[in-house]
Design a protein around this motif. Sequence first.
Motif, short mmCIF file in Angstrom:
data_model
loop_
_atom_site.label_atom_id
_atom_site.label_comp_id
_atom_site.label_asym_id
_atom_site.label_seq_id
_atom_site.Cartn_x
_atom_site.Cartn_y
_atom_site.Cartn_z
N MET A 1 -100.85 -61.62 -39.98
CA MET A 1 -99.05 -60.09 -39.92
C MET A 1 -98.03 -61.06 -39.29
SD MET A 1 -98.16 -59.05 -35.89
CE MET A 1 -100.12 -58.25 -34.76
N GLU A 2 -97.97 -61.43 -39.79
CA GLU A 2 -96.68 -62.34 -40.49
C GLU A 2 -97.06 -61.80 -42.26
OE1 GLU A 2 -96.54 -66.30 -40.18
OE2 GLU A 2 -95.39 -66.18 -37.38
N ARG A 3 -97.84 -62.01 -42.52
CA ARG A 3 -98.21 -61.82 -43.89
C ARG A 3 -97.41 -60.31 -44.64
NH1 ARG A 3 -103.99 -64.49 -44.85
NH2 ARG A 3 -103.28 -66.94 -44.67
N ASP A 4 -98.01 -59.10 -43.55
CA ASP A 4 -98.24 -57.78 -43.80
C ASP A 4 -97.09 -57.54 -42.94
OD1 ASP A 4 -99.55 -58.72 -45.97
OD2 ASP A 4 -101.24 -57.88 -45.37
N TYR A 5 -97.43 -57.43 -42.01
CA TYR A 5 -96.01 -56.84 -41.14
C TYR A 5 -95.00 -57.43 -40.85
CZ TYR A 5 -99.26 -53.38 -41.47
OH TYR A 5 -100.88 -52.44 -41.71
N ALA A 6 -94.82 -58.53 -40.16
CA ALA A 6 -94.22 -59.46 -39.46
C ALA A 6 -94.31 -58.94 -37.87
CB ALA A 6 -92.73 -58.81 -40.17
N ILE A 7 -93.77 -60.00 -37.36
CA ILE A 7 -94.83 -59.73 -35.46
C ILE A 7 -93.38 -59.13 -35.07
CG2 ILE A 7 -95.42 -61.13 -33.28
CD1 ILE A 7 -96.01 -63.38 -35.23
N PRO A 8 -94.22 -58.01 -34.55
CA PRO A 8 -93.22 -57.25 -33.40
C PRO A 8 -93.11 -57.81 -32.25
CG PRO A 8 -95.34 -55.61 -33.80
CD PRO A 8 -95.02 -57.04 -34.55
N THR A 9 -91.41 -57.29 -31.89
CA THR A 9 -91.47 -57.42 -29.93
C THR A 9 -91.53 -56.92 -28.59
OG1 THR A 9 -88.99 -57.26 -30.24
CG2 THR A 9 -89.21 -59.25 -30.82
N LEU B 1 -103.74 -31.48 -23.45
CA LEU B 1 -102.27 -32.55 -22.86
C LEU B 1 -101.66 -32.01 -22.89
CD1 LEU B 1 -103.46 -35.79 -24.87
CD2 LEU B 1 -104.39 -34.93 -22.94
N ASP B 2 -100.65 -32.46 -21.35
CA ASP B 2 -99.62 -31.45 -21.68
C ASP B 2 -98.23 -32.10 -22.66
OD1 ASP B 2 -99.61 -29.42 -19.49
OD2 ASP B 2 -100.00 -31.18 -17.65
N LYS B 3 -98.71 -33.03 -22.80
CA LYS B 3 -97.89 -34.21 -23.92
C LYS B 3 -98.13 -35.30 -24.40
CE LYS B 3 -93.38 -36.57 -23.32
NZ LYS B 3 -92.31 -37.62 -22.91
N VAL B 4 -98.12 -35.23 -25.89
CA VAL B 4 -98.23 -36.12 -26.65
C VAL B 4 -96.92 -37.09 -27.38
CG1 VAL B 4 -99.97 -36.94 -28.91
CG2 VAL B 4 -100.30 -34.63 -27.29
N GLU B 5 -97.56 -38.65 -27.02
CA GLU B 5 -96.47 -39.09 -27.35
C GLU B 5 -96.73 -39.52 -28.89
OE1 GLU B 5 -94.70 -41.90 -25.06
OE2 GLU B 5 -96.60 -41.30 -23.12
N VAL B 6 -95.72 -39.22 -29.57
CA VAL B 6 -96.13 -40.66 -30.89
C VAL B 6 -95.17 -41.41 -31.57
CG1 VAL B 6 -93.88 -38.48 -31.81
CG2 VAL B 6 -95.75 -39.32 -33.67
N MET B 7 -95.65 -42.33 -32.57
CA MET B 7 -95.10 -43.52 -32.83
C MET B 7 -94.87 -43.95 -34.19
SD MET B 7 -95.51 -47.59 -31.64
CE MET B 7 -95.23 -47.15 -30.01
N SER B 8 -94.65 -43.93 -34.42
CA SER B 8 -94.36 -44.43 -37.08
C SER B 8 -94.44 -45.94 -36.80
CB SER B 8 -94.72 -43.89 -37.53
OG SER B 8 -93.10 -43.78 -37.88
N LEU B 9 -94.33 -46.50 -37.95
CA LEU B 9 -94.00 -48.06 -38.00
C LEU B 9 -93.12 -48.16 -38.22
CD1 LEU B 9 -95.65 -50.40 -38.89
CD2 LEU B 9 -95.09 -49.97 -41.30
N PHE B 10 -91.71 -46.51 -38.91
CA PHE B 10 -90.26 -47.02 -38.52
C PHE B 10 -89.99 -47.96 -37.29
CE2 PHE B 10 -86.43 -45.74 -37.34
CZ PHE B 10 -84.85 -46.01 -38.77
N GLU B 11 -89.96 -47.39 -36.11
CA GLU B 11 -90.09 -48.13 -35.22
C GLU B 11 -89.83 -49.30 -34.95
OE1 GLU B 11 -91.80 -43.28 -33.75
OE2 GLU B 11 -90.83 -44.89 -31.28
N ILE B 12 -91.08 -50.02 -35.59
CA ILE B 12 -91.68 -51.77 -34.99
C ILE B 12 -90.13 -52.09 -35.34
CG2 ILE B 12 -93.47 -53.07 -35.76
CD1 ILE B 12 -94.23 -50.48 -33.55
N PHE B 13 -89.78 -52.13 -36.46
CA PHE B 13 -89.15 -52.78 -37.72
C PHE B 13 -87.56 -51.83 -37.51
CE2 PHE B 13 -93.17 -53.49 -39.26
CZ PHE B 13 -93.60 -54.48 -38.42
#
Length: 826
Positions: A579-587, A812-824
């Motif tokens: 993960m450190e090689r390609d992404y960095a470890i998120p909190t 579903l009444d609601k679908v949540e969403v996430m993308s890579l931007f929010e991680i870092f």
Amino acid sequence: MRKTLLFAFLFIQNILFAQYSERSLSSENWQFKNSKDKNWFPAKVPGTVHLDLMTNKLIPDPFKDENEKKVQWVENEDWNYQTNFNISFKEFDYDNIDLVFNGLDTFSDIYLNGKLLKKTDNMFRIWEIPVKEYLKQGTNLLQIKFKSAVNEGKERAEKVPFTMPESPRSFVRKAQYQFGWDWGPRLVTAGIWKDVKLEFWRNAKVNHIQVEQKSLTDSLAQVSFNMNIFAEEEGEYFTWFNLNRGMHKFHLNKGFNTIRLPYNIKDPKRWEPNGRGKPTVYTTKISLYKKGGRIIRDINVTYGLRDIELIQEKDEKGKSFYFKVNGNPLYIKGTNWIPADSFSPRITKEKYQKLIKAAKEANMNMIRIWGGGIYEDEEFYKACDENGILVWQDFMFAGSFYPADQEFLENVEEEVKDQVNRLQNHPSIALWCGNNEIDEAIVNWGYQKQFKYSKADSLLVWKDYKKLFHEVIPNTLKQSLTPDKNLYWPSSPSIGWGHKESLTEGDSHYWGVWWGEQPFEMYNEKVGRFMSEYGFQGMPTLATTKSMFSGVSDLDLQNPTIKAHEKHARGWEIINKYMERDYAIPTGFVKYNYVSQLLQARGMQIAIEAHRRAKPYNMGTLYWQLNDCWPVVSWSSIDYLGNWKAFHYQAKRSFEPVLISVAENSKAYEIYLISDVLKEIKADIKFELIDFEGKQLWKSNINKELKADVSEKVLSINKADLAKFDVSKSVLKISSDSEDVKLEKLFFPAKPKDLKLSKPNITIKKISPTEIEVSTDVLAKDVYLIGDTHFSDNFFDLLPGTSKRITLSKSLDKVEVMSLFEIFEN
């Protein structure tokens, strides 16, 4: 008219003089107890002792919390099962009554009305016992007394003058994964794990029917139904095919008989693998009669018509290894299968169907059944038949040394006969393989040095190996299989991954990535002729992670339960290193879970596409692994609850019949067009470098006529041509919108952690209760849709100003969403 009267006569005779009947005993009121105790508790058959203990609240669920540790005592105990059942006058009137156990796990003594009938010692055998003389009209008592497989295995191991690795599991013929693996818990079971029944019969009994394909052309299939019949009464018999498709008369001697019945099919339809056509399955009804009109048995025989060859021919680089199906080389795309539950009796037909359909949806055409599990339920093979999924069938030996004394060899021989007779008519079965990684274990794993073997000990291990996997199993297959179905491969892999020959011939298990901790990019170099194992771990979905707990708990990587559901000793350390090689470890746990899935998907994309680009040098890629046997951090692409991880969505993309793939070297981006279809393709291919706001920075295009079933480099883009652009803020879009093929590939020159992403405004619009549209203003990388439903696509990239339609398995009444931007972003 005469034929109609004959059918009517046979029907009446069938009613009046039934010659065969069967009755399941699984639904009787079963009880079980610890052999040391007096109290009996209700039991379920088929089942296992762990499931019965859980149902009666005598042990906690070992899948939850750290409960696995709390139930280890179960494996050291002996367990008794019993039931009472009634035999009617009508049933007792039959000349012969057989008691049939389709699966007993593993060491047991079978008693009927106090009489010891049989001692069993193999989970994988079918135990058939004549019991007419021990039965009585009215109430009968059936008892099965199970001995601890662990204790029995230890006793057998002590008889060998040197230490065998993985003792005692290698001494017992039961599912090896129950003793624990680096993806599964140690839950060594006992019990009646398959159906138990009584068979009632008079004159003769059909043991099994083998379908032999004599010849196959577009106009005619010549088939032989080879019937194995035990006749209690010598005499004249005859069969009807589908009532009106012909009759055969023959004489049966008292005892065992093999009758070969020819059968022709005009204008046959072939069983084709997924991606090549329809997997046509035939069912023929065979009715066996005694002269005089008394019916013996009606049997529906299901089979398929296909030609399968394993081609191994020497070439300038080594030796080929590929499957030819119905005359055409087939590039194999697929995965490895482990049992779908640690307690296999609770795997439902629906779960089998769901997992196999998920393999089909991901464009796969083969599944390898790994040799440390079980010979799967009939529903598994039925699902593969129906979905065009070929089966590489290991025999159940894995990662150890095995004994080869006469008793063990005879036991294995009967096991092979039972399983081959049960399974051989399935058109999906392509290859029988002796074992998983035992040749490699003997040659490469250093057990001899670890356990201080003498030279004589080492020679004996190799001699025993040869006897079991190069003599007993293949010789038994020759006796049990017709030539058209007898494809045998002694061991997978044929050569270990540390040897250069492993990449030039045979099949290869490459574990330099993960075990060797080599970077993902090494997959581009380590490409063999047929890659039958490789993989990388990723976390299960959040829903499956939450199922690890018996109550509500904080999701934290340091939580002891989370740690307990990672069975690889260095799993977290290896994941973090990559993960450190390609992404960095998120909190944060949710973000870590998300990135671990992306990491796994990224590594496997690199591997799969490297293999496919190397076609025809490489002709197969089977990743490790499709599924899980409990909630766990593992190599699977689908987690225990059946949820697709990011990897399975990526596998579907990387296994597309026509694929654009990019190989990067120090000077260029090399673009490949890969086709598995059996026709030429004309593609107008457009190349664009686009920044994350949607601006086109560079473009090119080519017209390409691609031959059928090839991998071809269609363009090399010099890195110098793109050097003036910031590749950390841009994506290479490669697309084709021609009549023959519509494709789109997004390739990011920079690693994920080096991308300079802008915050996307991702909008989700509800089109219908089960369809949504996802759109974005700027590039949205690795869009992750979260909700209690199955999304038709997920973990995808979305270009600026574009949208994507997604179907949902339920609204579903609601679908949540996430993308890579929010991680870092912080």
